[in-house]
Write an enzyme that holds these catalytic residues in place. Structure first.
Site, short mmCIF file in Angstrom:
data_model
loop_
_atom_site.label_atom_id
_atom_site.label_comp_id
_atom_site.label_asym_id
_atom_site.label_seq_id
_atom_site.Cartn_x
_atom_site.Cartn_y
_atom_site.Cartn_z
N CYS A 1 -28.42 -37.04 -26.03
CA CYS A 1 -29.50 -36.05 -26.22
C CYS A 1 -29.95 -35.94 -27.68
O CYS A 1 -31.06 -35.48 -27.95
CB CYS A 1 -29.08 -34.69 -25.70
N HIS B 1 -34.27 -29.53 -28.96
CA HIS B 1 -33.87 -30.23 -27.74
C HIS B 1 -33.85 -29.21 -26.62
O HIS B 1 -33.33 -28.11 -26.77
CB HIS B 1 -32.48 -30.84 -27.95
N ASN C 1 -33.76 -30.89 -18.92
CA ASN C 1 -33.17 -31.63 -20.03
C ASN C 1 -33.44 -33.12 -19.83
O ASN C 1 -32.87 -33.74 -18.94
CB ASN C 1 -31.66 -31.34 -20.06
O1 UT7 Z 1 -28.13 -31.79 -23.58
C1 UT7 Z 1 -26.82 -32.05 -23.86
C2 UT7 Z 1 -26.06 -30.86 -24.09
N1 UT7 Z 1 -25.86 -30.11 -22.88
C3 UT7 Z 1 -25.98 -28.80 -22.90
O2 UT7 Z 1 -26.36 -28.28 -23.90
C4 UT7 Z 1 -25.58 -28.04 -21.68
C5 UT7 Z 1 -24.70 -26.90 -22.10
N2 UT7 Z 1 -24.22 -26.08 -21.03
C6 UT7 Z 1 -25.01 -25.28 -20.26
O3 UT7 Z 1 -26.21 -25.29 -20.39
C7 UT7 Z 1 -24.34 -24.32 -19.30
O4 UT7 Z 1 -22.96 -24.31 -19.56
C8 UT7 Z 1 -24.57 -24.65 -17.80
C9 UT7 Z 1 -26.01 -24.37 -17.45
C10 UT7 Z 1 -24.25 -26.12 -17.55
C11 UT7 Z 1 -23.69 -23.77 -16.92
O5 UT7 Z 1 -23.88 -22.41 -17.21
P1 UT7 Z 1 -22.64 -21.45 -17.48
O6 UT7 Z 1 -23.18 -20.10 -17.62
O7 UT7 Z 1 -21.88 -22.02 -18.65
O8 UT7 Z 1 -21.82 -21.55 -16.13
P2 UT7 Z 1 -20.33 -22.06 -15.87
O9 UT7 Z 1 -20.25 -23.54 -16.04
O10 UT7 Z 1 -19.37 -21.23 -16.64
O11 UT7 Z 1 -20.20 -21.72 -14.34
C12 UT7 Z 1 -20.33 -20.39 -13.84
C13 UT7 Z 1 -20.33 -20.41 -12.33
C14 UT7 Z 1 -19.20 -21.26 -11.73
O12 UT7 Z 1 -18.72 -20.60 -10.59
P3 UT7 Z 1 -17.36 -19.75 -10.62
O13 UT7 Z 1 -16.30 -20.71 -11.03
O14 UT7 Z 1 -17.61 -18.67 -11.65
O15 UT7 Z 1 -17.24 -19.26 -9.24
C15 UT7 Z 1 -19.89 -22.53 -11.33
O16 UT7 Z 1 -19.24 -23.18 -10.24
O17 UT7 Z 1 -21.54 -20.99 -11.84
C16 UT7 Z 1 -21.23 -22.02 -10.87
N3 UT7 Z 1 -22.27 -23.03 -10.90
C17 UT7 Z 1 -23.38 -22.97 -10.13
N4 UT7 Z 1 -23.78 -22.07 -9.20
C18 UT7 Z 1 -24.95 -22.28 -8.59
C19 UT7 Z 1 -22.37 -24.14 -11.68
N5 UT7 Z 1 -23.50 -24.80 -11.41
C20 UT7 Z 1 -24.14 -24.10 -10.46
C21 UT7 Z 1 -25.36 -24.27 -9.78
N6 UT7 Z 1 -25.72 -23.35 -8.87
N7 UT7 Z 1 -26.19 -25.30 -10.03
#
Ligand code: UT7
Length: 319
Positions: free
Chosen positions: A112, A246, A276
């Protein structure tokens, strides 16, 4: 001399996939995706639409905007994580298709952060007098790397390309690249990677990400890179006219803006409409804001990115 951005171009595949469509394929919802990321839709390349095709289309628009032709270009750098083939470089195909028959063409791989790394590389070539004019391209068919069973990643990414024409010009107008800053910390390799490759698995692999850990790194390192790029240029962040980040996650953009006291009106945001797109994301956003007249000649622009590696960086230029 300075590397002046003469023209910007972008290209997105025709097919749009909405959050509603995705939520029929994986266990997710429009509400979750919008609330956690700001993404509403993404563009996905057709099966026969390759990274080089997107790159070529974006490059043609950038050349047109710059008023330059193939004969003027003697350096082509394509930032991509999704090359058409393992080799030769996608840049070689772009070069041939554009009818550029001089200079060098190669790919840069910083995921990225690729566009920032490619811009910094091109700037060095131009400043050393080793090239006169460069096409710097970020192009991805990132959808090819997605595991459509992994809701934590497949909702985030999309395909697209953006390009700029950079030309070495005498430093009379103050236009051009003023400072660049790029960094890699390979110790965080496993936070964001693809679990395949020619050497390790003899396959292409799929994206794996520890999303919340990357998120924490992103806000810290992006803010640091932006401050460093400004410090190297001897300017303060409040003098920057436009921030073109980005486009990974609206919450990251908000977090960085809050940390550095940047007003929301100065930040170009396109994440909602194409998600992204990895290396393509910064030039896609730059193109949008140049074409709609927000970013004007003479204004100070700061770009930034963070991606797998981990890699991160920022660049400051006057349009
Ligand atoms: O471009 C390269 C660099 N990449 C980035 O900058 C991405 C950085 N990370 C992010 O943008 C975020 O961490 C995400 C958008 C990927 C995830 O958001 P988050 O608030 O950090 O969520 P999390 O990974 O802590 O997950 C929270 C909950 C989990 O469920 P439990 O364990 O709390 O029950 C996940 O399983 O959200 C769940 N989850 C989803 N639920 C519905 C993860 N993906 C999804 C989804 N739909 N698509």
């Amino acid at each position: 001399m300075r590397s002046v951005i003469l023209g910007v171009g972008a290209h997105l595949p025709e097919r749009v996939v909405t959050n509603a469509e995705l939520s029929q394929r994986v266990d997710t919802s429009d509400e979750w995706i919008v609330e956690r990321t700001g993404i509403r839709q993404r563009h996905i390349a057709a099966e026969d639409e390759l990274t080089s095709h997107l790159a070529i289309a974006a490059s043609r628009k950038a050349l047109e905007a710059a008023g330059r032709e193939a004969k003027d270009i003697d350096l082509i750098i394509v930032a991509t994580t999704t090359p058409d083939l393992t080799f030769p470089a996608t840049a070689a195909r772009v070069q041939a298709a554009l009818g550029v028959h001089q200079g060098a063409a190669f790919d840069v791989q910083a995921v990225c952060s690729g566009f920032v790394f490619a811009l910094a590389t091109a700037d060095n070539f131009l400043m050393r007098g080793q090239a006169k004019a460069a096409l710097v391209i970020g192009a991805e068919t990132f959808s090819r790397l997605l595991d459509w069973e992994d809701r934590g990643t497949c909702v985030l990414f999309g395909d697209g390309a953006g390009a700029v024409v950079l030309e070495a010009q005498p430093d009379e107008t103050e236009r051009g690249v003023i400072s660049t800053f790029i960094r890699t910390d390979g110790r965080m390799h496993d936070l964001l990677y693809v679990d395949g490759g020619p050497s390790q698995t003899n396959s292409v692999g799929k994206v794996r990400m520890v999303g919340n850990a990357v998120f924490r790194q992103a806000v810290e390192h992006i803010s640091g890179a932006m401050l460093e790029a400004c410090a190297r240029a001897g300017v303060t962040i409040d003098t920057v006219d436009w921030f073109v980040p980005h486009q990974a996650n609206q919450r990251i953009l908000d977090g960085v803006a809050r940390k550095l006291g940047i007003p929301a009106e100065k930040v170009v945001i396109t994440v909602g409409s194409h998600g992204n797109t990895s290396a393509a994301s910064v030039p896609l956003a730059l193109d949008a804001a140049v074409r709609d007249g927000r970013i004007k000649k003479g204004q100070l622009v700061l770009i930034e990115a963070l991606g797998g590696g981990l890699t991160w960086g920022a660049a400051l230029f006057r349009m």
